[in-house]
Design an enzyme around this catalytic site. Structure first.
Site: not given
Length: 462
Positions: A180, A277, A51, A286, A289, A238, A32, A281, A345
């Site tokens: 990155l 979608y 460094d 439910g 499906c 990821h 980085v 949280p 829903k």
């Protein structure tokens, strides 16, 4: 002290152009740090790389890439030739000579599985030393992955103690995560998926926004803790995607299906599959499906002898959210609970595997009285068809088949008189009613953007 700064050549940028850019020091010249050094210099910033590794310092100072990364060597060489890049092992001096310090030191795993703070603490001490006696406002920008709270509870106190200065007044602190991808890091820097700046104060935020303006005119400015957590959440997501795709591959192979064909179709859906979608949280999943399809896929894998630990764990994770809602309700000590929203829903009368049914069933077994209001469901709503559909999948609905109608109330005010409330639908009527009540509210749907500042309100994940 090792300090290597090449002489500017005839091709160097004019001095008046260099002076318009903040001078930046970058501590930690790993992946980085090296990429940031090259890319920030390409935007016209004088950059001092720092460094403790002499080899890295000499490599950067010579305009040579310490790692293999597309275009990195070219940008480093151009930065050195323009007199914009130098390198040193003296962080304190680098801080004195610059306006902003990016911290990209290593954060290895500690023996207990947590974060090892040794390098952060060492960098903080050196930065504090550099700030001692320095005039002007200096910004310290954390770039490494760290647990939320580390910037302000670990690094900042050390800087304040060593320097004698106060964060937010004498110097600024921010957390600026990087996104990155190895192999295309330079391209990602110049065309970022997002730029996140978690800042302690508006001045620090403005300084960081100015640095990134050439590559992102609309950065996300937020709290330091949010920025810290976003970095972890991104990477866990990821990792989840990788595991999910690999489990799909194993499952498809067992059924003689081409997994790449399946995922090619899957990824074409950017309305549901690859979108925000389902990624807020809230309460447990439910409906007609998701629960049965998760069970079906887990069953297919088991029948085929294929290990699907991620998919198999979904039901366990979903149940944990239901249990958390029950725990929050139990803490109220209420003997009469009002439930606002019954269907899985809002705006439907579909009770099939609505997770709140499991909560109601558990409360009823504990002897708690439950009264329910739903804008789309009354005592006359037929349950027989839905009950038959989920006879092997919804214990809560099975237990409540005969008693549920008696719990329903058409009058919202009557339900609001309960000892405590649990809200599953974000309707305007429920939002207004809960904002006006002094009773405990357990919110599993996020009724309010701004969380009410009262102990009587509890969110399930906020």
């Amino acid at each position: 002290m090792l300090h290597l700064a090449p002489q500017a050549t005839a091709n160097a940028l004019p001095l008046h152009l260099v002076e318009t850019k903040a001078a930046i020091s970058i501590v930690g010249l790993g992946y980085v740090g090296a990429v940031s050094t090259a890319c920030l210099s390409s935007l016209g910033h004088p950059v001092i790389g720092v460094d403790i590794d002499r080899t890295k310092v000499e490599s950067i100072a010579a305009g040579e890439a310490p790692i293999h990364e597309a275009d990195l060597g070219r940008l480093l060489a151009e930065g050195v030739e323009a007199g914009l890049i130098s390198a040193t092992d003296d962080l304190a001096q680098a801080v004195r000579e610059t306006d902003v310090t990016f911290v990209s030191v290593g954060t290895p795993t500690a023996a207990d599985g947590g974060c090892d703070y040794r390098y952060i603490e060492a960098a903080a001490r050196a930065i504090g030393e550099g700030l001692t006696g320095k005039d002007g406002f200096h910004v310290v920008a954390m770039r490494c992955s760290i647990p939320p709270g580390t910037t302000m509870r670990v690094m900042t106190p050390i800087i304040e103690q060593v320097s004698g200065k106060v964060a937010g007044r004498d110097f600024g602190v921010c957390f600026n995560p990087e996104f990155l991808r190895e192999g295309v890091a330079v391209a990602d820097f110049h065309a970022p998926p997002k730029t996140v700046i978690g800042a302690t104060d508006p001045r620090t935020g403005r300084i960081m926004e100015k640095i990134y303006a050439p590559v992102d005119t609309n950065p996300i400015v937020t709290s330091i803790e949010t920025a810290e957590m976003v970095k972890y959440v991104d990477n866990v997501w990821h990792a989840t995607k990788v595991c999910f795709a690999n489990e799909v591959g194993r499952l498809c192979k067992s059924q003689g299906v081409d997994s790449h064909d399946v995922m090619d179709v899957f990824c074409q859906d950017t309305k549901l599959n690859l979108s925000p979608y389902y990624l807020k949280p809230g309460f447990a999943y439910g409906g007609s499906c998701l629960p049965k399809e998760v069970r079906a896929v887990a069953h297919i894998g088991a029948e085929a002898g294929v290990s699907l630990p991620l998919i198999d764990s979904l039901q366990t994770s979903n149940r944990a959210q239901i249990d958390e809602a029950l725990a929050l309700v139990a803490k109220t000590g209420a003997k009469r609970i009002g439930v606002l929203g019954l269907a899985f829903k809002r705006g439907t009368d579909d009770l099939r595997e609505s997770p709140i049914l499991e909560v109601i069933a558990a409360l009823a077994e504990q002897g708690v009285e439950v009264v329910v209001h739903d804008e789309a469901i009354t005592r006359d709503t037929p349950l027989d068809g839905q009950l038959g559909y989920v006879r092997h999948g919804s214990p809560g609905l099975q237990k409540l088949a005969t008693s549920l109608p008696a719990m329903l109330r058409d009058d919202l005010d009557e339900v609001m008189e309960a000892d405590a409330l649990i809200v599953t639908h974000a309707s305007p009527a429920y939002r207004t009613a809960c904002a006006a009540t002094d009773r405990p509210v357990v919110d599993v749907v996020r009724l309010f953007n701004e969380i009410p500042a009262t102990d009587a309100y509890q969110g399930i994940g906020w």
